[in-house]
Design a protein around this motif. Structure first.
Motif, PDB file in Angstrom:
ATOM      1  N   ASP A  65       0.801  -1.217   0.000  1.00 27.79           N
ATOM      2  CA  ASP A  65       0.000   0.000   0.000  1.00 27.79           C
ATOM      3  C   ASP A  65       0.838   1.274   0.000  1.00 27.79           C
ATOM      4  O   ASP A  65       0.309   2.384   0.026  1.00 27.79           O
ATOM      5  N   GLN A  66       2.158   1.114  -0.007  1.00 31.80           N
ATOM      6  CA  GLN A  66       3.060   2.264  -0.087  1.00 31.80           C
ATOM      7  C   GLN A  66       3.953   2.173  -1.327  1.00 31.80           C
ATOM      8  O   GLN A  66       4.954   2.874  -1.435  1.00 31.80           O
ATOM      9  N   LEU A  67       3.566   1.322  -2.255  1.00 36.41           N
ATOM     10  CA  LEU A  67       4.385   1.075  -3.439  1.00 36.41           C
ATOM     11  C   LEU A  67       4.359   2.291  -4.358  1.00 36.41           C
ATOM     12  O   LEU A  67       3.287   2.750  -4.758  1.00 36.41           O
ATOM     13  N   PRO A  68       5.534   2.854  -4.704  1.00 36.98           N
ATOM     14  CA  PRO A  68       5.551   3.967  -5.658  1.00 36.98           C
ATOM     15  C   PRO A  68       4.919   3.541  -6.984  1.00 36.98           C
ATOM     16  O   PRO A  68       5.002   2.376  -7.386  1.00 36.98           O
ATOM     17  N   GLU A  69       4.313   4.478  -7.666  1.00 33.82           N
ATOM     18  CA  GLU A  69       3.587   4.157  -8.893  1.00 33.82           C
ATOM     19  C   GLU A  69       4.467   3.443  -9.912  1.00 33.82           C
ATOM     20  O   GLU A  69       4.037   2.494 -10.571  1.00 33.82           O
ATOM     21  N   LYS A  70       5.710   3.895 -10.043  1.00 38.32           N
ATOM     22  CA  LYS A  70       6.573   3.298 -11.062  1.00 38.32           C
ATOM     23  C   LYS A  70       6.966   1.862 -10.719  1.00 38.32           C
ATOM     24  O   LYS A  70       7.451   1.125 -11.576  1.00 38.32           O
ATOM     25  N   GLU A  71       6.749   1.444  -9.450  1.00 30.45           N
ATOM     26  CA  GLU A  71       7.088   0.088  -9.040  1.00 30.45           C
ATOM     27  C   GLU A  71       5.886  -0.855  -9.081  1.00 30.45           C
ATOM     28  O   GLU A  71       6.015  -2.038  -8.761  1.00 30.45           O
ATOM     29  N   GLU A  72       4.738  -0.370  -9.480  1.00 32.61           N
ATOM     30  CA  GLU A  72       3.526  -1.187  -9.443  1.00 32.61           C
ATOM     31  C   GLU A  72       3.602  -2.462 -10.283  1.00 32.61           C
ATOM     32  O   GLU A  72       2.997  -3.480  -9.916  1.00 32.61           O
ATOM     33  N   PRO A  73       4.330  -2.476 -11.424  1.00 35.08           N
ATOM     34  CA  PRO A  73       4.436  -3.745 -12.169  1.00 35.08           C
ATOM     35  C   PRO A  73       5.002  -4.891 -11.347  1.00 35.08           C
ATOM     36  O   PRO A  73       4.777  -6.065 -11.668  1.00 35.08           O
ATOM     37  N   PHE A  74       5.706  -4.574 -10.261  1.00 38.09           N
ATOM     38  CA  PHE A  74       6.336  -5.632  -9.468  1.00 38.09           C
ATOM     39  C   PHE A  74       5.344  -6.356  -8.568  1.00 38.09           C
ATOM     40  O   PHE A  74       5.660  -7.423  -8.030  1.00 38.09           O
ATOM     41  N   LEU A  75       4.153  -5.811  -8.383  1.00 40.91           N
ATOM     42  CA  LEU A  75       3.089  -6.575  -7.734  1.00 40.91           C
ATOM     43  C   LEU A  75       2.837  -7.861  -8.505  1.00 40.91           C
ATOM     44  O   LEU A  75       2.803  -8.960  -7.935  1.00 40.91           O
ATOM     45  N   GLN A  76       2.694  -7.729  -9.819  1.00 44.70           N
ATOM     46  CA  GLN A  76       2.426  -8.882 -10.664  1.00 44.70           C
ATOM     47  C   GLN A  76       3.658  -9.751 -10.826  1.00 44.70           C
ATOM     48  O   GLN A  76       3.577 -10.988 -10.820  1.00 44.70           O
ATOM     49  N   ILE A  77       4.827  -9.115 -10.946  1.00 51.08           N
ATOM     50  CA  ILE A  77       6.067  -9.880 -11.132  1.00 51.08           C
ATOM     51  C   ILE A  77       6.336 -10.769  -9.920  1.00 51.08           C
ATOM     52  O   ILE A  77       6.732 -11.939 -10.061  1.00 51.08           O
ATOM     53  N   ASN A  78       6.127 -10.254  -8.698  1.00 52.20           N
ATOM     54  CA  ASN A  78       6.305 -11.085  -7.503  1.00 52.20           C
ATOM     55  C   ASN A  78       5.307 -12.228  -7.483  1.00 52.20           C
ATOM     56  O   ASN A  78       5.654 -13.380  -7.219  1.00 52.20           O
ATOM     57  N   ALA A  79       4.049 -11.914  -7.763  1.00 44.22           N
ATOM     58  CA  ALA A  79       3.014 -12.952  -7.743  1.00 44.22           C
ATOM     59  C   ALA A  79       3.243 -14.004  -8.813  1.00 44.22           C
ATOM     60  O   ALA A  79       3.025 -15.205  -8.590  1.00 44.22           O
ATOM     61  N   ASP A  80       3.688 -13.573 -10.003  1.00 48.91           N
ATOM     62  CA  ASP A  80       3.902 -14.507 -11.112  1.00 48.91           C
ATOM     63  C   ASP A  80       4.908 -15.597 -10.759  1.00 48.91           C
ATOM     64  O   ASP A  80       4.775 -16.745 -11.190  1.00 48.91           O
ATOM     65  N   TYR A  81       5.934 -15.238  -9.979  1.00 51.26           N
ATOM     66  CA  TYR A  81       6.981 -16.201  -9.652  1.00 51.26           C
ATOM     67  C   TYR A  81       6.390 -17.433  -8.966  1.00 51.26           C
ATOM     68  O   TYR A  81       6.856 -18.560  -9.174  1.00 51.26           O
ATOM     69  N   TYR A  82       5.372 -17.218  -8.150  1.00 49.59           N
ATOM     70  CA  TYR A  82       4.826 -18.317  -7.360  1.00 49.59           C
ATOM     71  C   TYR A  82       3.763 -19.116  -8.101  1.00 49.59           C
ATOM     72  O   TYR A  82       3.182 -20.045  -7.537  1.00 49.59           O
ATOM     73  N   LYS A  83       3.555 -18.814  -9.376  1.00 55.53           N
ATOM     74  CA  LYS A  83       2.659 -19.636 -10.184  1.00 55.53           C
ATOM     75  C   LYS A  83       3.251 -21.014 -10.430  1.00 55.53           C
ATOM     76  O   LYS A  83       2.520 -21.999 -10.584  1.00 55.53           O
TER      77      LYS A  83
END
Length: 559
Positions: A65-83
């Motif tokens: 909830d404090q993620l800078p806007e330019k870092e938002e793609p990493f929400l998906q990148i972190n989650a994708d790893y655990y697929k």
């Protein structure tokens, strides 16, 4: 709420050790760690304790909830790893080291980059171990200082870890001292129970195509050293009068070069980029950088973090042709049945997203071309680069490629060769000419490939394993070397020095070395930071070795 690891992740692994639920992967104990682009937090396991935030040396971790806007793609990148990576929760426990003798062990470390410092970090935890670190330059930190891109200030934050090591009472600097010139390998072995080489791989790999040595064909190692203010490259000059530059290779260094060439120089003016490079970039006419990769997107050598970060460049279009994103048959089949490796799948997804974005007239451009290889660098009548001839490749099975009959040509006055680094032999040490490394087993130097260990001689980093991996891999490598050293110390198999190492300052001084100790380095560091503060920058680097010696208090004796 969960925590997210972002683009500046250096794979240091400090966060792994403090996580109480083992939600950060891959860990140094897992095979994937050696090839991981970055570390990832499992959103299903994270308990939001925040321990990793304080531990990260490069400030790469944020609450979601404090993620800078330019870092938002990493929400998906972190989650994708655990697929496709199953992990089990639980505290990561590390075995205790061996019981060490009470005798003093003196260790000489040759090199002052990440692998050297991470080895030193483990060794200086033992009070009976005394570490002396040698480097030919008056400044430490290796590629963190002279290789990490100036616009990656967070990554340079790992210097704080190294600074904590250099302050230890059982640590001593011998900077400005070149092993092989001011002191020999045999003289080090006479004075130290252990000699650890962590000298990296400072030379470029060759393309082996006609025209490679034309004026205007340059190694990325030289160009990176130039804009980072490395004394060996500070006097280089580059012709930036053409609109198009071609970069051969598509690893992270290639992306660094491309990004520096098209970034607004005024944005770089707040970084620690070398002044001479900043002035040259201000007058640069470069509008387009074409990045050439011989294989397809699935084998792109860049990390996803570096790739997605290109979207943040103001006034720059990232150009990818959808028709260029051809997968091998194996990858296409895996994608079809949703079994494609998550990191590769993310790479492909990001490339397709770039391909779908509209271009803006007047913007500078970074153009990616995949499945393409250079066949010749063409020169003009004056012996300068004039163009690059290319050939299209295709997959033939098993991820292998072969050239087709489709050719093309790019008019350009500058080609940057960025296909990797290589080490060179170290005087008086065996060397594997095929792998370009010092032959070793568990960091212990062998008398030849497949030979016997040389007692007390060790290697770490790229000179040990080849130029693969970044800071995180070098941390693991340095720690592995320290583990082998301490094991040999505990087992009583290290040689006993025959000469007191207290004579080292006098010895190297008698041979013309201008030795810089910790106090001298602190003076250089403080002066650079003070100059940077006045200009609103992190630091302004000295690029002259003589000037560094002068600031360190050097006239001819010790600093």
């Amino acid at each position: 709420m969960t925590h997210i690891i972002t683009r500046s992740c250096c794979n240091d692994g400090s966060c792994v050790a403090v996580c109480p639920v083992n939600c950060i992967h891959p860990t140094p104990d897992e095979p994937d760690f050696l090839t991981a682009e970055m570390l990832y937090i499992d959103p299903e396991t994270c308990i939001d304790c925040g321990a990793c935030v304080d531990e990260c040396p490069v400030s790469a971790i944020y609450p979601d909830d404090q993620l800078p806007e330019k870092e938002e793609p990493f929400l998906q990148i972190n989650a994708d790893y655990y697929k496709d990576h199953d992990v089990e929760g639980g505290l990561v426990r590390h075995p205790k080291g061996p019981q060490l003798p009470s005798d003093e062990l003196r260790v000489a470390i040759v090199g002052a980059g990440p692998a050297a410092f991470y080895a030193a970090q483990e060794l200086v935890k033992k009070s009976q171990v005394k570490v002396d670190m040698f480097d030919r330059l008056p400044t430490p930190y290796g590629l963190v200082r002279a290789g990490v891109s100036p616009d990656h200030a967070q990554t340079k934050g790992v210097e704080t870890t190294f600074a904590a090591v250099e302050k230890k009472r059982n640590f001593t600097y011998h900077l400005g001292v070149e092993v092989g010139e001011h002191i020999t390998h045999d003289e080090l072995r006479d004075r130290y129970g252990v000699v650890l080489y962590a000298v990296g791989a400072a030379h470029d790999r060759r393309l082996d195509v006609p025209g490679e040595d034309l004026a205007g064909s340059i190694a990325a190692t030289d160009f990176v050293g130039w804009y980072n203010g490395h004394p060996d490259h500070a006097n280089n000059t580059y012709d930036l009068s053409g609109e198009t530059v071609v970069v051969i290779g598509n690893g992270n260094v290639a992306l660094d070069v491309a990004r520096i060439l098209v970034t607004d120089p005024e944005e770089l003016a707040s970084t620690d980029i070398a002044d001479h490079a900043l002035e040259a970039l201000r007058s640069s006419k470069v509008r387009e950088v074409v990045v050439i990769g011989r294989r397809g997107i699935e084998h792109g050598a860049f990390t996803n973090g570096e790739f997605v970060s290109l979207a943040d460049l103001d006034g720059v279009d990232i150009v990818v042709d959808e028709a260029d994103l051809i997968l091998s048959d194996e990858a296409a089949a895996a994608e079809s049945d949703d079994t494609l490796d998550s990191v590769i799948a993310t790479k492909v997804r990001l490339a397709r997203e770039f391909a779908a974005k509209p271009q803006t007239e007047g913007n500078r451009r970074i153009v990616f071309r995949f499945l393409t290889s250079p066949t010749e660098i063409v020169g003009d009548a004056d012996g300068r680069v004039d163009a690059v001839n290319l050939v299209r490749n295709e997959y033939i099975g098993g991820g292998k490629i072969t050239p087709t009959e489709v050719t093309s040509r790019i008019e350009t006055g500058m080609v940057v060769r960025s296909i990797g680094y290589r080490s060179q032999p170290i005087k008086d040490l065996p060397f594997d000419d095929e792998r370009h490394v010092v032959p070793n087993e568990d960091s212990r130097v062998l008398d030849g490939p497949g030979g016997d260990p040389l007692p007390g001689v060790f290697v770490a980093g790229w000179i040990k394993r080849g130029p693969t991996g970044g800071i995180g891999r070098n941390r693991l490598c340095g720690e592995q070397a320290a583990t082998s050293i301490l094991a040999d110390f505990a087992n009583g198999v290290l040689p006993t020095p025959s000469v007191d190492s207290a004579d080292v300052p006098e010895l190297v001084g008698s041979r013309g070395a201008h030795r810089v100790d910790l106090e001298g380095w602190k003076k250089i560091d403080a002066a650079e930071r003070e100059s940077g503060k006045a200009a609103g920058r992190r630091r302004v680097k000295f690029i002259s070795i003589d000037e560094m010696f002068s600031v360190a208090g050097r006239a001819g004796g010790d600093a």
